[in-house]
Design a protein around this motif. Sequence first.
Motif, PDB file in Angstrom:
ATOM      1  N   PHE A   1      26.642 -35.442   4.894  1.00 12.59           N
ATOM      2  CA  PHE A   1      26.603 -35.827   6.299  1.00 12.59           C
ATOM      3  C   PHE A   1      28.014 -35.926   6.884  1.00 12.59           C
ATOM      4  O   PHE A   1      29.018 -35.789   6.185  1.00 12.59           O
ATOM      5  N   GLN A   2      28.067 -36.206   8.189  1.00 10.05           N
ATOM      6  CA  GLN A   2      29.339 -36.253   8.909  1.00 10.05           C
ATOM      7  C   GLN A   2      30.266 -37.341   8.402  1.00 10.05           C
ATOM      8  O   GLN A   2      31.429 -37.103   8.108  1.00 10.05           O
ATOM      9  N   ASP A   3      29.758 -38.566   8.314  1.00  2.91           N
ATOM     10  CA  ASP A   3      30.603 -39.717   8.017  1.00  2.91           C
ATOM     11  C   ASP A   3      30.360 -40.176   6.586  1.00  2.91           C
ATOM     12  O   ASP A   3      29.314 -40.763   6.282  1.00  2.91           O
ATOM     13  N   PRO A   4      31.307 -39.943   5.681  1.00  2.00           N
ATOM     14  CA  PRO A   4      31.068 -40.335   4.289  1.00  2.00           C
ATOM     15  C   PRO A   4      30.924 -41.830   4.100  1.00  2.00           C
ATOM     16  O   PRO A   4      30.220 -42.278   3.192  1.00  2.00           O
TER      17      PRO A   4
ATOM     18  N   VAL B   1      39.400 -46.199  -1.076  1.00  3.77           N
ATOM     19  CA  VAL B   1      39.805 -44.800  -1.058  1.00  3.77           C
ATOM     20  C   VAL B   1      39.771 -44.274   0.370  1.00  3.77           C
ATOM     21  O   VAL B   1      39.143 -44.854   1.266  1.00  3.77           O
ATOM     22  N   SER B   2      40.438 -43.154   0.597  1.00  2.00           N
ATOM     23  CA  SER B   2      40.534 -42.562   1.934  1.00  2.00           C
ATOM     24  C   SER B   2      39.230 -41.851   2.313  1.00  2.00           C
ATOM     25  O   SER B   2      38.364 -41.587   1.470  1.00  2.00           O
ATOM     26  N   GLY B   3      39.139 -41.511   3.615  1.00  2.00           N
ATOM     27  CA  GLY B   3      37.956 -40.787   4.084  1.00  2.00           C
ATOM     28  C   GLY B   3      37.812 -39.433   3.424  1.00  2.00           C
ATOM     29  O   GLY B   3      36.698 -39.000   3.105  1.00  2.00           O
ATOM     30  N   GLY B   4      38.942 -38.729   3.215  1.00  2.00           N
ATOM     31  CA  GLY B   4      38.882 -37.429   2.560  1.00  2.00           C
ATOM     32  C   GLY B   4      38.393 -37.530   1.132  1.00  2.00           C
ATOM     33  O   GLY B   4      37.591 -36.699   0.668  1.00  2.00           O
ATOM     34  N   MET B   5      38.857 -38.566   0.395  1.00  2.00           N
ATOM     35  CA  MET B   5      38.397 -38.767  -0.975  1.00  2.00           C
ATOM     36  C   MET B   5      36.916 -39.128  -0.996  1.00  2.00           C
ATOM     37  O   MET B   5      36.158 -38.653  -1.855  1.00  2.00           O
ATOM     38  N   LEU B   6      36.474 -39.939  -0.013  1.00  2.00           N
ATOM     39  CA  LEU B   6      35.054 -40.295   0.040  1.00  2.00           C
ATOM     40  C   LEU B   6      34.179 -39.074   0.298  1.00  2.00           C
ATOM     41  O   LEU B   6      33.089 -38.955  -0.261  1.00  2.00           O
ATOM     42  N   GLN B   7      34.659 -38.166   1.152  1.00  2.00           N
ATOM     43  CA  GLN B   7      33.863 -36.967   1.396  1.00  2.00           C
ATOM     44  C   GLN B   7      33.764 -36.118   0.127  1.00  2.00           C
ATOM     45  O   GLN B   7      32.727 -35.505  -0.145  1.00  2.00           O
ATOM     46  N   ARG B   8      34.814 -36.105  -0.681  1.00  2.00           N
ATOM     47  CA  ARG B   8      34.754 -35.419  -1.977  1.00  2.00           C
ATOM     48  C   ARG B   8      33.728 -36.088  -2.895  1.00  2.00           C
ATOM     49  O   ARG B   8      32.989 -35.415  -3.617  1.00  2.00           O
TER      50      ARG B   8
END
Length: 344
Positions: free
Chosen positions: A103-106, A163-170
């Motif tokens: 989804f859009q927002d991890p 953790v950062s948003g980018g890491m959460l999306q991973r």
Amino acid sequence: MNPPPTPTSLPAPALEVRGLRLTLPGAPRPVLDGVDLTVGPGETVALVGESGSGKSLTSRSALGLLPPGAVAEGAVLVEGEDVLTAPPERLRALRTGSVAMVFQDPRAALNPLRRIGDFLTEAARSARSAGAADEAAVTARAVELLRAVGLDDTALRRYPGQVSGGMLQRVVIAAALMGDPALLLADEPTTALDVTTQAEVIALLARLRESFRTGLLFVTHDLDLAAAIGDRVCVMYAGRIVETGPADVLFEHPRHPYTAALLASTPRLTTPGGRLSAIPGQPPDPRTALTGCAFAARCPLATGICTETAPEALPAPGRTDHLTACHHSDRLAAAAVEGAVADA
């Protein structure tokens, strides 16, 4: 003399949508109107359109996630199995196996009070009714997928807020791959990320698609992202797919006025300070019935037939893989439409 080789059957598409019509209670017209879309194994299809065009509804239909009271017609096949007619227990199995969504927002996907390791392994544990051996296998799989998305096993012990948003999306992408899905749905997965992290996530999805041979339906409103990741692109407007084709062909030679107008309104580094073209008018009101082409009221090429009869999706001359639903696609030259839209 050797007998001729027996033809082998081709694998079923990861996703095949046939004539999907979705009507909400009390709505005068369908919010999805005859959608046809196919994602092959290991293929990325970008679904492009402005807000409210039906992109997210189309992707969620592959999970059987329809709005309350919605009436669906047509078929939505995941590896040949119709999601729209599947019983609840089969839907649950599909959602933890054959198909997964990013989804859009991890941050909305994870419980901030649970560790990332719990999030990654929860679905696999429930599916396997894990004993000790299974527990070890599930954890090993989680570590393997974290490494595949560029993280190490220390992430298992962290909380989402660490953790950062980018890491959460991973992490969310790794979780989606836990069930070895044939189909991955990515609903604007880079919207909440900065530009640099967006590029990293796009590259990651492309690499994972090749490594795992997973079909990917990538939903976006950004034409540049669609061009960067898509093998094919489907352009959606007012619940209908108006043009579909190979990404390079569609962007170089658009055959629908809406596609051409979108391209004309995209900022380009080659023309700094230039005036952007705007598409006149507004999308059709979903509370009113619709006849003819949905884009007719905003189209510089529209004639009487456009307001009376909805066009069929037909192939471009000499190409069976580039389809356009427009009565006047043969008249369309991108430059002419850009000029017409700019002057409107």
